[in-house]
Design a protein around this motif. Structure first.
Motif, PDB file in Angstrom:
ATOM      1  N   SER A 237      -0.622  -6.939   2.198  1.00 12.26           N
ATOM      2  CA  SER A 237       0.483  -5.994   1.973  1.00 12.26           C
ATOM      3  C   SER A 237       1.517  -6.064   3.102  1.00 12.26           C
ATOM      4  CB  SER A 237      -0.067  -4.575   1.819  1.00 12.26           C
ATOM      5  OG  SER A 237      -0.541  -4.099   3.068  1.00 12.26           O
TER       6      SER A 237
ATOM      7  N   ALA B  56     -13.010   0.986   3.259  1.00 15.08           N
ATOM      8  CA  ALA B  56     -12.344   0.339   2.144  1.00 15.08           C
ATOM      9  C   ALA B  56     -11.228   1.235   1.620  1.00 15.08           C
ATOM     10  CB  ALA B  56     -13.355   0.039   1.047  1.00 15.08           C
TER      11      ALA B  56
ATOM     12  N   SER C 241     -10.757  -5.077   0.237  1.00 19.46           N
ATOM     13  CA  SER C 241      -9.820  -4.060   0.718  1.00 19.46           C
ATOM     14  C   SER C 241      -8.991  -4.587   1.889  1.00 19.46           C
ATOM     15  CB  SER C 241     -10.575  -2.789   1.101  1.00 19.46           C
ATOM     16  OG  SER C 241     -11.540  -3.077   2.095  1.00 19.46           O
TER      17      SER C 241
ATOM     18  N   ASN D  30       1.906   0.109   1.911  1.00 18.34           N
ATOM     19  CA  ASN D  30       2.705  -1.056   2.285  1.00 18.34           C
ATOM     20  C   ASN D  30       3.398  -1.677   1.062  1.00 18.34           C
ATOM     21  OD1 ASN D  30       1.926  -0.650   4.880  1.00 18.34           O
ATOM     22  ND2 ASN D  30       0.420  -2.328   4.910  1.00 18.34           N
ATOM     23  N   PHE D  31       2.587  -1.817  -0.039  1.00 20.87           N
ATOM     24  CA  PHE D  31       3.151  -2.433  -1.242  1.00 20.87           C
ATOM     25  C   PHE D  31       4.276  -1.586  -1.835  1.00 20.87           C
ATOM     26  CE2 PHE D  31      -0.957  -4.893  -1.773  1.00 20.87           C
ATOM     27  CZ  PHE D  31      -0.357  -6.127  -1.512  1.00 20.87           C
TER      28      PHE D  31
ATOM     29  N   GLN E 286      -3.760   2.133   2.609  1.00 22.53           N
ATOM     30  CA  GLN E 286      -2.731   1.563   3.489  1.00 22.53           C
ATOM     31  C   GLN E 286      -2.009   0.407   2.784  1.00 22.53           C
ATOM     32  OE1 GLN E 286      -1.830   2.841   6.589  1.00 22.53           O
ATOM     33  NE2 GLN E 286      -0.098   1.470   6.165  1.00 22.53           N
ATOM     34  N   ALA E 287      -2.788  -0.407   2.091  1.00 20.54           N
ATOM     35  CA  ALA E 287      -2.199  -1.521   1.345  1.00 20.54           C
ATOM     36  C   ALA E 287      -1.223  -0.985   0.311  1.00 20.54           C
ATOM     37  CB  ALA E 287      -3.301  -2.335   0.667  1.00 20.54           C
TER      38      ALA E 287
ATOM     39  N   THR F 185      -9.477   3.554   3.183  1.00 19.67           N
ATOM     40  CA  THR F 185      -8.292   3.559   4.065  1.00 19.67           C
ATOM     41  C   THR F 185      -7.533   2.243   3.944  1.00 19.67           C
ATOM     42  OG1 THR F 185      -9.765   2.956   5.879  1.00 19.67           O
ATOM     43  CG2 THR F 185      -9.082   5.259   5.756  1.00 19.67           C
ATOM     44  N   SER F 186      -8.268   1.130   3.836  1.00 18.46           N
ATOM     45  CA  SER F 186      -7.601  -0.174   3.685  1.00 18.46           C
ATOM     46  C   SER F 186      -6.767  -0.212   2.404  1.00 18.46           C
ATOM     47  CB  SER F 186      -8.625  -1.296   3.637  1.00 18.46           C
ATOM     48  OG  SER F 186      -9.360  -1.319   4.828  1.00 18.46           O
ATOM     49  N   TYR F 187      -7.419   0.217   1.313  1.00 13.51           N
ATOM     50  CA  TYR F 187      -6.728   0.195   0.017  1.00 13.51           C
ATOM     51  C   TYR F 187      -5.482   1.081   0.050  1.00 13.51           C
ATOM     52  CZ  TYR F 187     -10.606  -2.191  -2.423  1.00 13.51           C
ATOM     53  OH  TYR F 187     -11.540  -3.092  -2.846  1.00 13.51           O
TER      54      TYR F 187
ATOM     55  N   HIS G 210      -5.924   1.294  10.548  1.00 12.49           N
ATOM     56  CA  HIS G 210      -5.418   0.017  10.055  1.00 12.49           C
ATOM     57  C   HIS G 210      -4.190  -0.467  10.781  1.00 12.49           C
ATOM     58  CE1 HIS G 210      -8.121   1.284   6.851  1.00 12.49           C
ATOM     59  NE2 HIS G 210      -8.448   0.008   6.928  1.00 12.49           N
TER      60      HIS G 210
END
Lengths: 591, 210
Positions: free
Chosen positions: B30, A379, B23, A389-390, A385-386, A381-383, B113
């Motif tokens: 994103s 989670a 997540s 990106n954002f 990475q998001a 790493t996902s967050y 990812h």
């Protein structure tokens, strides 16, 4: 005289004759008168002879009866006919004959007055025996006793005659016999009584001996008890109703470090540190009068105080006794330091064993826990990475980024918590017990086992009662118990075919005995009957790679917590393990 | 390479864990894609829209219906959505099964990812291609349907590489007639050359049904 008369008649004159005749006549008259007087006297004597109460017997030298008056006849029992020429010996009781003959002989040869007592064959005419004597065992007299008195008569004309005066002395004899008999009886009685007296004096002597013996025994007993009293490892303290020490044994001085004279007469509170405050003093006073009879026989753990001020753990048992209306209490005190040390050592060993098995358990759980940690890490790493990106947006939505970062942080904390729990679980701690919310503990265990449960497609159900009071436990050890039970359930459920539904439910309840009960239930294949008995014993396992320590240690852990471990199992239905933990007593402070 | 219309494409995400859903949703969104996430397989099946180009990111371990069971169900229902599996455990039998059933990839948590996003792109592209293909096939089918019976006969023989002469002999008509049929077929099926015609028809497998 006649011849003289005839010779002289021829020479005499008439006158002379006349005179002679007159003289003759006068003489005759005188003689007649004399004769008359004599006859009168004879009659008188004959009368006396005949009617006398005393018998008169006249015998010849051979003992034949020549004459007997009526009294004599009556004595001889011979009323009719003539006794003359009968032998007196025939009337005499044979045993007395010798005496009689000797008597006759003495009388005839010495011609002196003699007396003799004899028994006759004729029965006595005496009155019947008084009943008192009869009942005393006296026989009625069969004989007539007589006394013969011989009077020697010098004017014996017709040869020697024996004149006997005989009178009945039976009554006299009988009376004598009675007296004798009574004397005898008296003697007997005296003898018997003196016998009794002797017997009772014997008894008394024996009693005295017995008393001596029992006194000896008592002394021996006292000596023995004294030696026990003083040799006993346990201290023995006797106190009176207000708590003053009456007696102590040697051990008390060893345990508490005081000399005997420092304690006897002092209040026992001196030895009880808890009794130092007034509150406790009152408590003990009440305790003493009210509660000691109740605690008698039970062992209570208290703290004693040594002379040097150190506290000593003590096992105390109390018994009460009363002497002369005074109440006393005897307390046996055992220095429990060694036992405490032993208990502590046992506990330390159990802790160590529990720790070792816990580390092993953690090893088995490692892959599952790794997965549990993977989750938040993924989670994160996902967050992140998001976020990256954002951030490329122009302009970047900072609010959104902050939100995501907060989530990221939360996940990092979650991962940290799992690691923390894992480390806690494996860490060897020495300070243990604390107030724990059991439901919270259950949740931690579910979390630690979560991956395993999910991996094996197990449907979980939790029924955790709200507002459970806290339990005073070593959280990590109880976690170990729970995880063991959950993993056992998972292992059981794993053996079910993949198509069948796998259920695990965990319940926590507070029962009416203020004991918290936790149930871990599965619908697995159940435990075979023969295995059930061995289930809680060490080194018993049904698993190919099992050590057989899990449940055994759970059992020990729960016992150390004053809890219990039980189970129900039905083949093809499932197994329920349930354990209890006592509620922390003063839980009010924790709510 | 086909350009994917991001606004048009949809990423379905099925995972029972909220954190994973949350997540991954943020991550995928994103990159400009739209995500629709579901807690369980039945929920996804209820909301799946076959008209929308999409791919599926699917968790293997889930209570009640697992990821692999959903994959089977989709095959049964002839839903050809490209699937990317994600799993907490490296389970070889599971991954093999997933691949045999046409999975795009089988990613193990925690995964890189960029790889996931790449696989999503691939999946969407595959879906896109599949959809294009399906449209082409449908068009061809329509055109084939417009052929006469004789023309269909001739077409099947042409596709199986028979010469005009052979076809004429088989159908007992002149070569010229065959030529005329072929010209009509070419025209009706919008084929510019004979090889194109053969390739088009063989790939679509449409004649086999007859």
């Amino acid at each position: 005289m006649q011849t003289i008369l005839t010779n002289t008649f021829a020479n005499l004159s008439n006158a002379d004759l006349q005179q002679l005749l007159t003289e003759q006549q006068q003489q005759h008259l005188q003689l007649s008168l004399e004769h008359e007087a004599l006859t009168k006297s004879h009659d008188h004597y004959a009368h006396i002879h005949y009617y006398s109460g005393i018998g008169y017997l006249t015998l010849d030298q051979q003992g034949a009866i020549l004459n007997a008056n009526p009294a004599a006849k009556q004595l001889l029992g011979y009323f009719n006919g003539c006794l003359n020429n009968k032998k007196l010996a025939d009337f005499i009781y044979p045993e007395d004959l010798n005496d009689f003959y000797l008597f006759i002989q003495t009388v005839t040869t010495h011609q002196t007055n003699q007396r003799l007592s004899l028994r006759l064959n004729s029965p006595a005419h005496t009155q019947k025996l008084p009943t008192t004597l009869k009942t005393a065992g006296m026989q009625n007299n069969e004989f007539t006793y007589i006394e013969c008195q011989h009077t020697f008569n010098k004017n014996q004309a017709n040869g020697l005659q024996i004149h006997l005066a005989v009178h009945d002395i039976t009554e006299h004899k009988t009376a004598q016999e009675h007296i004798n008999f009574l004397n005898e009886q008296l003697n007997k009685k005296v003898l018997a009584q003196s016998g009794e007296l002797i017997a009772s004096s014997h008894k008394l002597l024996k009693k005295v001996a017995e008393l001596e013996q029992s006194k000896h025994l008592l002394l021996e007993r006292e000596a023995r008890l004294n030696s026990i009293f003083n040799a006993a490892i346990e201290g023995i303290i006797t106190i009176d109703a207000i708590g003053n020490i009456v007696a102590i044994n040697a051990s008390v001085t060893h345990i508490f470090g005081y000399e005997q004279q420092e304690l006897v007469g002092k209040n026992f509170i001196k030895l009880m540190p808890q009794a130092k405050t007034k509150l406790y003093a009152r408590y003990f006073k009440q305790h003493l009068t009210l509660h000691i009879p109740k605690v008698a026989g039970r062992i209570t753990e208290i703290k004693g105080e040594h002379k040097n001020g150190t506290l000593i753990p003590i096992d105390l048992s109390v018994s009460a006794f009363a002497l002369d209306n005074q109440h006393y209490y005897t307390g046996i005190v055992r220095d429990a330091s060694l036992r405490k040390a032993q208990e502590q050592q046992d506990k330390a060993l159990l802790d160590e064993l529990a720790h070792v098995t816990r580390v092993g358990l953690m090893g088995e759980m490692a892959s599952g826990i790794a997965h549990e940690i993977n989750q938040p890490l993924s989670a994160i790493t996902s967050y992140t990475q998001a976020c990256l990106n954002f951030m490329q947006n122009d302009p970047p939505d900072l609010e959104q980024l902050a939100k995501i970062l907060l989530k990221t942080q939360q996940q990092a904390l979650n991962a940290g918590q799992i690691i923390h729990r894992m480390r806690d679980f494996v860490k060897f701690k020495t300070i243990h017990r604390s107030a724990v919310d059991i439901n919270n503990l259950i949740q931690i265990c579910i979390d630690l086992c979560g991956a395993d449960l999910k991996h094996n497609n197990i449907v979980q159900r939790y029924e955790l009662s709200e507002d459970l009071p806290p339990v005073n436990i070593d959280g990590v050890q109880i976690q170990q118990v729970l995880i063991n039970l959950i993993r056992n359930a998972v292992d059981a459920l794993k053996t079910l075919p993949p198509t069948s539904r796998r259920h695990l439910s965990i319940q926590s309840t507070l029962n009416d005995k203020q004991v918290i009960e936790i149930r871990v239930k599965d619908n697995g294949p159940g435990i075979a009957d023969p295995d059930q008995k061995k289930l809680l014993t060490p080194f018993f396992t049904t698993k190919a790679d099992g050590m057989g320590m899990g449940l055994s240690i759970c059992h020990s852990i729960l016992k150390a917590h004053d809890g219990t471990l039980h189970f129900n199992s039905l083949v093809n239905k499932g197994t329920t393990f349930y354990f209890t933990l006592p509620v922390r007593k003063n839980h009010d402070g924790y709510k | 390479m086909t350009v994917i219309n991001k606004s048009n494409s949809l990423v379905y995400l099925v995972d029972d864990e909220f954190v994973m859903r949350d997540s991954l949703t943020l991550l995928i969104e994103s990159t400009g894609l739209t995500v629709r996430s579901f807690e369980s397989a039945p929920e996804f099946l209820d909301h799946y829209d076959s008209k929308q180009p999409s791919c599926l990111v699917l968790d293997v371990r889930m209570p009640t219906i697992t990821g692999l069971e959903l994959q089977e169900e989709l095959v049964k229902r002839a839903i050809a959505i490209p699937i990317i599996f994600i799993s907490g455990n490296a389970d070889i039998p599971d991954s093999a099964k997933a691949f045999r059933a046409g999975a795009i990839d089988f990613l193990q948590k925690p995964f890189d990812h960029t790889v996931l996003l790449m696989r999503i792109q691939e999946a969407l592209k595959k879906d896109h291609e599949f959809r294009e293909k399906a449209i082409e096939t449908a068009t061809l089918q329509q055109r084939i349907n417009r052929l006469t019976l004789r023309e269909k006969e001739v077409l099947s023989l042409v596709v199986s590489y028979r010469s005009n002469k052979e076809i004429g002999k088989l159908l007992q008509v002149s070569n010229r007639t065959i030529d005329a049929h072929r010209a009509n077929i070419m025209r009706k099926l919008h084929a510019e050359s004979l090889p194109e015609l053969v390739l088009m028809v063989r790939e679509s497998d449409l004649l086999k049904d007859d």
